[in-house]
Scaffold this active site. Structure first.
Site, PDB file in Angstrom:
ATOM      1  N   CYS A 186       0.842  -1.199   0.000  1.00 27.75           N
ATOM      2  CA  CYS A 186       0.000   0.000   0.000  1.00 27.75           C
ATOM      3  C   CYS A 186       0.873   1.244   0.000  1.00 27.75           C
ATOM      4  O   CYS A 186       1.994   1.225   0.498  1.00 27.75           O
ATOM      5  CB  CYS A 186      -0.890   0.057   1.246  1.00 27.75           C
ATOM      6  N   ASP A 187       0.329   2.310  -0.536  1.00 24.48           N
ATOM      7  CA  ASP A 187       0.967   3.606  -0.415  1.00 24.48           C
ATOM      8  C   ASP A 187      -0.107   4.686  -0.481  1.00 24.48           C
ATOM      9  O   ASP A 187      -1.077   4.550  -1.232  1.00 24.48           O
ATOM     10  CB  ASP A 187       1.998   3.843  -1.515  1.00 24.48           C
ATOM     11  N   SER A 188       0.066   5.733   0.311  1.00 23.60           N
ATOM     12  CA  SER A 188      -0.915   6.806   0.373  1.00 23.60           C
ATOM     13  C   SER A 188      -0.281   8.148   0.047  1.00 23.60           C
ATOM     14  O   SER A 188       0.855   8.418   0.444  1.00 23.60           O
ATOM     15  CB  SER A 188      -1.538   6.886   1.772  1.00 23.60           C
TER      16      SER A 188
END
Length: 197
Positions: A68-70
């Site tokens: 994941c990356d935000s």
């Protein structure tokens, strides 16, 4: 129970998964994030995919690897973690009283068969009209320096977020409803991942 590996060093993502009954292993990808540019949704998805692939290449045996990356989209630009206190302060001065969109890219790889599913999630975040003194105090805690967008909803910054439109888990860094749907595409039932006590 399938083996679950989280390709992230985020304590918030890990806590969110554990609160949902999952108990993933954690392997940090070590991916260089500095060379990815473009639209915020693209940046989040590309980094999530790179992280998942890097960890999937190191995992021995069958596993479901979740990357994941935000990033926060404000004025069409992608904002990850601030580089220093000055940047966190400046970002909060721009964000206060406004809305931004928190994009989280998700990538799940089943190392047993190489199947990969990628998806993005977006949540609209309305920031409070915080004062300069509140910004200074918040930046001094160090919390905004270690999180995408320079804010949290599950920590000290929660009081500075007025409302969310969309999945609140996404703002913490991982959308549980989206992850459940992605795993279903890989023929993995969500309850099969619940940790057995």
């Amino acid at each position: 129970m399938p083996r679950l590996v989280l390709a992230s060093q985020s304590p918030a993502r890990l806590a969110t998964l554990r609160a949902a009954g999952l108990d993933p292993e954690v392997l940090v990808s070590g991916v260089d994030e500095s060379d990815v540019t473009g639209a915020p949704a693209y940046v989040a998805l590309e980094l999530a995919t790179r992280k998942a692939r890097a960890v999937a290449g190191r995992v021995e045996g069958a596993a479901l690897v979740v990357g994941c990356d935000s990033v926060l989209e404000l004025d069409g630009e992608a904002h990850g973690k601030p580089v220093d206190a000055a940047q966190a302060r400046e970002r909060w001065q721009r964000m206060r009283g406004r809305s931004g969109t928190l994009h989280t890219g998700h990538c799940v790889i089943d190392t047993a068969n190489g199947r990969e599913v990628t998806r993005g999630a977006a949540t609209l975040v309305r920031f409070a009209e915080v004062t300069d003194a509140e910004i200074e105090a918040y930046v001094a805690t160090g919390e905004p320096l270690v999180v995408a967008g320079a804010f949290t909803v599950d920590g000290l910054g929660g009081a500075f977020v007025e409302s969310l439109e969309g999945d609140p888990h996404n703002v913490v860094g991982i959308s549980l409803p989206l992850l459940r749907r992605m795993l279903a595409e890989l023929d993995v039932a969500w309850p099969s991942l619940w940790a057995k006590s």
